[in-house]
Design a protein around this motif. Structure first.
Motif, PDB file in Angstrom:
ATOM      1  N   ASP A   1       0.766  -1.364   0.041  1.00  0.00           N
ATOM      2  CA  ASP A   1      -0.068   0.047   0.052  1.00  0.00           C
ATOM      3  C   ASP A   1       0.822   1.189  -0.005  1.00  0.00           C
ATOM      4  O   ASP A   1       0.572   2.177  -0.640  1.00  0.00           O
ATOM      5  N   LEU A   2       1.918   1.024   0.711  1.00  0.00           N
ATOM      6  CA  LEU A   2       2.861   2.421   0.792  1.00  0.00           C
ATOM      7  C   LEU A   2       3.542   2.654  -0.679  1.00  0.00           C
ATOM      8  O   LEU A   2       3.433   3.873  -1.179  1.00  0.00           O
ATOM      9  N   LEU A   3       3.817   1.399  -1.299  1.00  0.00           N
ATOM     10  CA  LEU A   3       4.061   1.590  -2.966  1.00  0.00           C
ATOM     11  C   LEU A   3       3.165   2.249  -3.669  1.00  0.00           C
ATOM     12  O   LEU A   3       3.514   2.882  -4.499  1.00  0.00           O
TER      13      LEU A   3
ATOM     14  N   THR B   1       0.878   6.537  -6.889  1.00  0.00           N
ATOM     15  CA  THR B   1       0.185   7.576  -7.248  1.00  0.00           C
ATOM     16  C   THR B   1       0.658   8.945  -7.263  1.00  0.00           C
ATOM     17  O   THR B   1       0.093   9.828  -8.101  1.00  0.00           O
ATOM     18  N   LEU B   2       1.415   9.228  -6.080  1.00  0.00           N
ATOM     19  CA  LEU B   2       2.060  10.431  -5.971  1.00  0.00           C
ATOM     20  C   LEU B   2       2.775  10.845  -7.106  1.00  0.00           C
ATOM     21  O   LEU B   2       2.832  11.913  -7.598  1.00  0.00           O
ATOM     22  N   ALA B   3       3.690   9.712  -7.700  1.00  0.00           N
ATOM     23  CA  ALA B   3       4.326  10.083  -9.009  1.00  0.00           C
ATOM     24  C   ALA B   3       3.839  10.270  -9.896  1.00  0.00           C
ATOM     25  O   ALA B   3       4.096  11.054 -10.907  1.00  0.00           O
TER      26      ALA B   3
ATOM     27  N   LEU C   1      -2.738  14.238  -6.022  1.00  0.00           N
ATOM     28  CA  LEU C   1      -1.441  14.804  -5.226  1.00  0.00           C
ATOM     29  C   LEU C   1      -1.887  14.232  -3.716  1.00  0.00           C
ATOM     30  O   LEU C   1      -0.990  13.926  -2.981  1.00  0.00           O
ATOM     31  N   GLY C   2      -3.012  15.067  -3.211  1.00  0.00           N
ATOM     32  CA  GLY C   2      -3.283  14.599  -1.932  1.00  0.00           C
ATOM     33  C   GLY C   2      -3.916  13.437  -1.677  1.00  0.00           C
ATOM     34  O   GLY C   2      -3.389  12.895  -0.567  1.00  0.00           O
ATOM     35  N   GLU C   3      -4.408  12.643  -2.509  1.00  0.00           N
ATOM     36  CA  GLU C   3      -4.584  10.966  -2.433  1.00  0.00           C
ATOM     37  C   GLU C   3      -3.394  10.336  -2.348  1.00  0.00           C
ATOM     38  O   GLU C   3      -3.435   9.407  -1.462  1.00  0.00           O
ATOM     39  N   GLY C   4      -2.403  10.614  -3.051  1.00  0.00           N
ATOM     40  CA  GLY C   4      -1.101   9.905  -2.902  1.00  0.00           C
ATOM     41  C   GLY C   4      -0.355  10.175  -1.302  1.00  0.00           C
ATOM     42  O   GLY C   4       0.165   9.337  -0.882  1.00  0.00           O
TER      43      GLY C   4
ATOM     44  N   VAL D   1     -11.787   3.283   1.302  1.00  0.00           N
ATOM     45  CA  VAL D   1     -13.194   3.728   0.823  1.00  0.00           C
ATOM     46  C   VAL D   1     -13.118   5.104   0.164  1.00  0.00           C
ATOM     47  O   VAL D   1     -13.765   5.142  -0.936  1.00  0.00           O
ATOM     48  N   VAL D   2     -12.501   5.969   0.755  1.00  0.00           N
ATOM     49  CA  VAL D   2     -12.406   7.324   0.017  1.00  0.00           C
ATOM     50  C   VAL D   2     -11.620   7.182  -1.200  1.00  0.00           C
ATOM     51  O   VAL D   2     -11.989   7.937  -1.982  1.00  0.00           O
ATOM     52  N   VAL D   3     -10.447   6.385  -1.219  1.00  0.00           N
ATOM     53  CA  VAL D   3      -9.705   6.610  -2.663  1.00  0.00           C
ATOM     54  C   VAL D   3     -10.645   5.748  -3.704  1.00  0.00           C
ATOM     55  O   VAL D   3     -10.690   6.293  -4.663  1.00  0.00           O
ATOM     56  N   ILE D   4     -11.167   4.862  -3.253  1.00  0.00           N
ATOM     57  CA  ILE D   4     -11.948   4.271  -4.297  1.00  0.00           C
ATOM     58  C   ILE D   4     -13.289   4.986  -4.869  1.00  0.00           C
ATOM     59  O   ILE D   4     -13.524   5.106  -5.998  1.00  0.00           O
TER      60      ILE D   4
END
Length: 176
Positions: free
Chosen positions: A19-21, A26-28, A66-69, A99-102
């Protein structure tokens, strides 16, 4: 045939690292998209570039992405702490993030598909169609990865909670 608590914790830590990766990816991705959106190297000029950035929801999605990452990286770090410190209540809070990300990804996928079906961008060049496709495929890919992580995670955390409560780890009973 059950696993011991240490095995469940190790599996949970592997999921947390995955999940960290996922959060770093996502951020990248959205960081790169931010760079390409505001450099605006397309051949339709500054006027059309501003129109593209302001009128499409790609720039909105980049900012939210960016916030999601960052949100994913924060919650993955909390998940690592939850498994290392035997905190099932903290481990269950990770589901809020999933749930928020999905939900965010489903919303933007639906909006992009509706816009494509209305031929909303029909006067743009081929690069703009490719950009729409990149955002759509990235949204679908990130959502599918999050679903796989979430379903695996629910099984592991349920087992983790059961094992911790069954063994009654002393540090756990006094913190609640």
């Amino acid at each position: 045939m059950g696993c011991n608590l240490r095995s469940v914790v190790n599996i949970g830590l592997v999921i947390a690292v995955i999940d960290l990766l996922h959060g770093i990816a996502t951020l990248a991705f959205y960081g790169y998209q931010l760079y390409t959106h505001y450099i605006c190297h397309w051949n339709h000029g500054i006027r059309w570039c501003r129109y593209y950035v302001e009128e499409t929801n790609h720039s909105t999605r980049v900012n939210i992405g960016l916030g999601e990452g960052a949100f994913c990286i924060l919650f993955a770090s909390l998940l690592i702490v939850a498994f290392c410190k035997y905190k099932p209540w903290l481990a269950w809070t990770w589901l809020l993030k999933a749930v928020v990300v999905i939900g965010i990804n489903y919303y933007f996928i639906a909006v992009w598909l509706m816009e494509k079906s209305r031929h909303y961008h029909q006067f743009w060049d081929r690069h703009n169609y490719d950009q729409d496709q990149i955002f759509l495929l990235a949204g679908v890919g990130l959502t599918l990865i999050e679903h796989v992580i979430m379903f695996t995670y629910c099984c592991v955390v349920a087992s983790f909670t059961y094992k911790v409560r069954k063994q009654r780890v002393p540090t756990m009973e006094t913190d609640i």
